[in-house]
Every structure is written in C-alpha cells, then in structure tokens.
Scaffold this motif. Structure first.
Motif: not given
Length: 796
Positions: A427, A430-432, A489, A528
């Motif tokens: 992630e 995804s978690n920038r 997340y 997230s």
C-alpha cells in the motif's frame, strides 16, 4: 559437501561431543532446578519437601531441545567466529534461555546478585516464576532476547527483521511445532523472498518437532520426512533432518549438520560477494527430538517423556508426595551434578571453555540489546516541504503525499547507514507515499518481470500483503537497533492487535531494566481511513485501533490526528526522532483543505491542542457560548463548516473552535505525560459551556479520556457509530451524524436560550439534510455546495 574454494572446519572429535553433552546436561539441570527448587541447589543433601517451591510453574517439554541447540551453536560460534542471535520461538522455553545465559556468564555480569556460585544458583532457581522474580518466558529480562514468548506465531518474522541490513549476523530461529500451526508463522516462511544475500544477514530456521502441544499432537510432527521435505522445498529452503533420542548419536548428527549448513552459508555469502544475487535455497534444520527429553519416562504409570504430559510440570506433587519427590530427585541426579559444577557451584573449567567469549556470547551479542547499536536518524528540515497556506482552507493537498516527499529524503540521508526501512502491506503507493520510489525500490528476491514496477534485489521498501509480517519484520528491525515506518489502511491494522500488545508490553517492561537501552519507536501511519472509504464501503470502515492502543501504559503510547499536511510533517518528524514509544498517526490521503502555515503548525503541534481563534466569533473578555472541537482531518473540516453555518444563521453567537492534534493531551496530566494541565484545559474548553466534539473514531473514547476534567459532563461527542456503506464522502459523515449540519444542530440544542432563532436554524439545517439525502441518491455525488465549500472568512 562444501563448494570449491570455501574453507571448512574440522568435524568435532568424540571427546568434544562428550563435553558438549555435559554442557547440555548442565543446562538441563539448571532448567529443571528453576521449575522446582527453592533450596538445596546442588543436591548436597537428600531432597526434602521444604527444598521444593510451593507453586510449581514453568514448562519443561520444549526446554531440553532448546538447550541442545544452544550448546551446538556455541561450538559453531567459536569454531567459525560467527555472530549468532538466538530467537527462541517456543514461548515456554524460558528456563533454557536463562540457564544458558547463566552458563556462559552473561547472566551474572548483568545481574551480579546472581553469581556463578552455589548461592547464585539457589537465587537463580528461586527467582524463576516466583513473586518478585522473573517470568517463565524468554522475556525482556532475559539477556540476548528480542522475542517475548508470550504469544506464538512471530518468531520467524522477528528473525528476518533482525537479519535485514545486518550482513554479519546469523539469526538462529527456533520454531516450535505448536507455533508452526499458526497463520502468521506459516506465512513467515516466505520471508526468504525478501532477504538479500550479502547485504542482509542469514536466518537459520530450526523447526523443533517434539511432537506435541499442550494436550494434542502437532500437525507437522505427524508428517513424514518426505512430506516435510516437499513442503519446505516448496517454500524455498533446503531442509536438513536431525532425528532421534540417543544423546551421543544426536550430538554427532547435530554437529555434522551445522557444519554442513555453515559451509553452505559460506558459499552463499561468497557468491553474493562475487555479484550473484540470485535467490539461494537457504538451509534449515528439522529437529525431531522427544518432548521432555531426558525427563521422567513415566509418572503414575503414564507416559511422560515423548508425550504432551511433559509440556509443563511433568511431576507435580513433589512437596506433598514422597513418591513424586523421589521421581524428581532421581531426575535431577541423572544429570550427575558433580560432573558439571564444582563444590562452590562454579561450572567446571572444561565446560566453561565451551562458551564463546565477550560479545560473541548469544546472551551478550549487541543485536540482542539493540539500543546499544541505535544511531539517531538523520532527517531533513520539515520546512523544506511546507505547504504554503495563504488563508485557511485555501488549496487542497494530499497530506500523505507531502509526507512521502519527506520520507523520500529521509531514506536518502540514511542510505549510507542502511538503518531505515518502510514497511507496508502492498500500500505504499496507494497511501500516497510513492515519492520514496524516486530513490529506492521494493525489495524482492523472487522472479522479476520486465513489466514490474520498482521491484529490485535491493530496496528500502518492504511490502507483502500480510500485516503480521510487516509488523514482525519491523519489530525485529527496531529491536536490533534500527529505525522504521509502517503505513497501513486504518481498518486492517487491527490484524496485528495482539502483536501491538506484545510490543507495548515489551517496551513497558524494558523501561525498568537499566541495561536494556532504548530502541527507536514503532511508528504507524494509518491512512485510507474510515471517512474516505467511500469506494470500499462498510468492510473497510473501522477506526477502532486507537481505542485498543490507549489501553496501554501512558508512557509508551502516543496518538496523533494531524488535520493537514504541515501538521503531519511535524508529527512524522517528531515520531521518527522518539524512542521506546509506539506512535500512531492517523491522516487521510485524499486531497483536503490546508489550514495552518508551518509556523502555526509547529506551535499547534507542540501544544498538542489549541484554540483556532481565526475560526471563532468570541469577544474579548467574554467566554464563548459554545465550543466546537475536533480531532482528525475530516472532523476538522466538518467542525469548521459547522462554525460557518452557525455564524451565518446566528451571528450573535459566540463560538470557539478548538483543534486537538495530540489525542493524549485530553487526558489529565496524572494519567498521561502529554495531558494538558487542568488550568490549560479549563481555559481552552471552559468549565461550564457545551463542547460539541467532532472525533475521528468511536465517540466514547473522548468521554473516557476527559472524564477527570471539570467540564466532562458538557462534552457531546460525535464520531463513528458503525454506520457505513459504499457512498459519497459527505453521505458517510451524515450517516454517522458527524456532518456540519448535525454538529450545528447539536450546538443549538445545547443552547435553549436561542429560542425561536435556534429553532429556525435547526429547521433550515434539517431541510438541507433531506436535500442532501435525495441529491446523492439521484446524482451519485455530493451537492456542489458541499463539494465546493471553502472557509469564507480568512483569518479575520
């Protein structure tokens, strides 16, 4: 057979194996004595009732196997000048770990009140599982330990975490066959796909198959050698079997096997040094030995050795029953104590000579007390990443993206030290935090395809879709002296609740152990999060990890809710500089308004909480009519929007806006070191006025934190109440009554003096809620006035 050109050592002669057997017997004797004896440590007198502890606690079954391994690793360390860290996976092996560190001398050096004398042995025995003494596991009090045996499943991930970036280290990890049945351990075998030969150390797994758990056989012990070979070959290992029960034969097998394995390891190291980065087939040992080996064969006509009955205390009625006491006495005498210790209680010199010296001892190796090796992390100046805020709420930014830029440069600054890694379950991007891939890759030892993104044999980012493995690797990395960061997340960090428990307990205990030096903090970024899981829905909506965290000792845990990028930068920088803490940071990754300049963010974060004067309508010299408070990025947005609604509908209302970034500031100072003084808290929240608190998580946590405050009865908290689905961002907060309209209505309801004007405002807000409900269900997105809302007042 060793590879050509790789040096080998001579196999041990029979006389050396006989000495190792005596050393093993000494460890076994000390282990049994810890479980049973209060006095008469060298059996110089017949064993009497008063020599035996009134409460028999501890576990024997796994211990002789652990002692056997320890003795043979001592030989390897001396013969090959290896650095070996011993991780004791079987939680109930504490007596063995204490016994071996005592025999090698480390224990008495650390605890001089337990000398290598008869009196020292008596104290060693008495303290074990005794009030005012030590636990029965390989706990923080045990020299050389980085793994608390109180919970099964995590030994192997701790071992690999310890091996990362430790090229000169061999981590010998004993995996109990009961532990091997757990999900985390079963997954942990895949850690070998992340270990880089040459730049990382070596993990030598030793699967200890003694056949039984507490009251049942173990699964792996009932598999054939062929099935086990197939299983572990499939995992990518080369298994070596050591099997039997006859000590002399077993000593010969173990010595020869370890020599063969270390020849293999030398070949792997040499190949890596020559540039071969292909994934090796790492050796491992499968040790089949009887549970309760060398203990009583039977007790009361029932089989004990080689059975689950040896798991804990094989013969339990020794104080009350002479027959049981006789079994214990014969058992202790079977080790021939006079052949092991001299009259004064010192280990015989020829046996003492078997142990390594100094920091080569497994109880004294610096990686077993990682704070000795910890160096301060080099971090860039957060002001280089400042988000310019011309006015509050002007411009949207992805806060975690800005933090990712900071982490990218932190990786660069510490590249030479190789002491900082980022862990996460698939992630990071995804978690920038994707900026980190500008300077590093994801480490990966399995097949790499041309189409893969940022996979490489070397990398500072470690990703696998298992929160257990990420947590365990990071713990092993931190406990051996390094630094790390774990992003996840928010909803799925719960997977490691029990691992967090154990690490928090470890840190709590080490605070009172002077020789345990502080290690870097375990830092979580939870993103997230619950309020922006609109695409995943209810299954991904759970902010409750924080509730779990705050149960732990106040001196260990910290929880932060930075409302924007500049505050997140300060919090991230601060947490990475701390030690012996667990820091939880909760921050969203979606584009969001930015509220504070860097100077304002620094002052706000250092205070932990503060009044945002620019957002309120207070008059100097007057208390506010109502306080709107918030903790969390989305709650902050909604609280400010609620302030806007109230300012428009009720312009004479005196409103105060408070933001909390350090959640523990809410607790009273006698409960948490970050707690605001009562005077500061009262000045901020008042002592009588209603406080409408918009909170990121479950509302009752705020009530719990402020219950000692004067005004706690006037706190009215809105937060997550287990309502959610796949819906729009604003509909999510509406479903949980955390939106601006519900907050404004709550404020008015707590101010009955507003009368008709208040009722009119409530009617207007309720109409807006109805309009929202209809709009999102027709259009599938939030109303434009919600999506486009900006703070309209500047700082005036």
């Amino acid at each position: 057979m060793a590879e050509a050109g790789i040096a080998t050592v001579a196999r041990p002669a029979e006389n050396e194996l006989a000495l190792i057997d005596r050393y093993w017997r000494a460890a076994n004797y000390l282990s049994v004595g810890q479980i049973y004896l209060l006095d008469n440590p060298l059996l110089k007198a017949p064993l009497e009732s008063e020599h035996i502890k009134p409460r028999l606690l501890g576990h024997w079954g796994t211990t002789p196997g652990l002692n056997f391994i320890y003795a043979h690793l001592n030989r390897i360390i001396k013969a090959r000048d290896e650095n070996v860290l011993y991780i004791c996976g079987p939680g109930h092996g504490g007596p063995g770990m204490v016994a071996n560190t005592y025999l090698e001398g480390t224990y008495s050096e650390i605890y001089p009140d337990i000398p290598e004398t008869e009196e020292g042995i008596q104290k060693l025995f008495k303290q074990f599982s005794f009030p005012g003494g030590i636990p029965s596991h390989a706990a923080p009090e045990t020299p050389g330990s980085i793994h608390e045996g109180g919970e099964l499943g995590y030994a192997l991930v701790h071992a690999y975490g310890a091996a990362f970036d430790n090229p000169d280290l061999v981590v010998a990890c004993v995996v109990g066959d009961g532990e091997a049945e757990t999900g985390p351990l079963a997954t942990a075998w895949h850690s070998n796909k992340f270990l880089t030969p040459g730049s990382d150390g070596v993990v030598l797994p030793i699967l200890h198959l003694n056949g039984y758990k507490i009251a049942n056989p173990t699964v792996l012990a009932r598999l054939s050698d062929q099935e086990l070979t197939d299983l572990f070959t499939g995992y990518g290992y080369e298994p070596f079997f050591v099997e039997g029960s006859e000590p002399i034969d077993m000593h010969g097998q173990m010595a020869a096997t370890l020599d063969t394995i270390f020849d293999r390891l030398n070949a792997i190291r040499a190949a890596a040094k020559a540039g071969d980065l292909s994934r090796p087939r790492w050796p491992m040992i499968i040790l089949r030995s009887p549970k309760g080996w060398t203990g009583p064969k039977t007790v009361d006509g029932k089989v004990v050795e080689g059975h689950w009955r040896s798991h804990q205390v094989p013969v339990s009625g020794c104080r009350e029953h002479e027959a049981h006491r006789k079994i214990l006495e014969d058992w202790l005498k079977s080790y021939n104590v006079a052949d092991l210790f001299d009259e004064k209680g010192a280990l015989k010199p020829e046996l003492k000579a078997l142990a390594p010296k100094g920091e080569k001892r497994m109880g004294a190796i610096p990686q077993g007390n990682g704070g000795l090796l910890r160096k301060e992390l080099k971090l860039p100046d957060i002001r280089a990443y400042e988000v310019k805020v011309a006015s509050p709420g002007a411009g949207d930014e992805q806060s975690t993206k800005i933090l990712g830029d900071f982490l990218r440069d932190a990786l660069t600054l510490n590249d030479a030290e190789k002491n900082f890694r980022i862990f996460g379950p698939d992630e990071t991007a995804s978690n920038r935090l994707q900026s980190v891939f500008e300077v590093t890759d994801r480490v990966w030892q399995a097949e790499i395809l041309p189409t893969d993104d940022h996979l490489a044999r070397h990398g500072r980012v470690v990703e696998v879709l298992s929160e257990h493995m990420c947590q365990g690797w990071l713990e092993g990395y931190l406990l051996t002296g390094r630094h790390g960061f774990f992003s996840c997340y928010e909803a799925f960090i719960h997977i490691i609740d029990s691992m967090f428990n154990q690490h928090a307990k470890w840190l709590k205990v080490t605070r009172d152990i002077e020789w345990r030096k502080p290690v870097a903090s375990l830092n979580y970024l939870l993103t997230s999060h619950v309020w922006r899981q609109d695409h995943n829905g209810f299954s991904h909506q759970d902010p409750g990890f924080v509730d779990h965290v705050v149960n732990k000792k106040a001196d260990v845990v910290r929880v932060y809710f930075p409302p924007d990028a500049n505050t997140l930068l300060w919090v991230g920088d601060h947490c990475l500089k701390t030690w012996n803490r667990i820091n939880v940071i909760v921050a969203g990754k979606q584009p969001a308004p930015q509220w504070l300049t860097m100077d304002e963010a620094v002052a706000h974060c250092e205070a932990g909480a503060g009044i945002w004067h620019w957002a309120g309508t207070e008059e100097e010299g007057f208390e506010p009519d109502v306080v709107l408070a918030a903790a969390g990025d989305v709650p902050t947005l909604e609280a400010l929007a609620a302030a806007d609604l109230l300012r428009q509908a009720l312009p004479d209302l005196r409103i105060r806006v408070v933001n909390v970034v350090d959640l523990m500031a809410l607790q009273s100072p006698d409960q948490h070191p970050h707690g605001l003084t009562h005077e500061t808290f009262d000045a901020m929240f008042t002592t009588t006025k209603p406080v409408i608190f918009a909170y990121h998580g479950y509302p009752w946590l705020i009530h719990r934190l402020v219950y000692k405050r004067k005004n706690h009865d006037s706190f009215h908290v809105r937060g997550y109440k287990e309502e959610g689905t796949t819906t729009t961002p604003f509909d999510m907060v509406v479903m949980n009554d955390l939106d601006r309209f519900h907050l404004a209505i709550e404020a008015i309801n707590r101010l009955p003096s507003l009368g008709r004007k208040g009722a009119e405002a409530i009617a207007k807000f309720e109409a807006k809620l109805a309009e929202h409900h209809a709009y999102v269900r027709e259009h599938g997105e939030d109303m434009p006035e919600i999506q486009n809302w900006k703070w309209p007042y500047g700082k005036g």
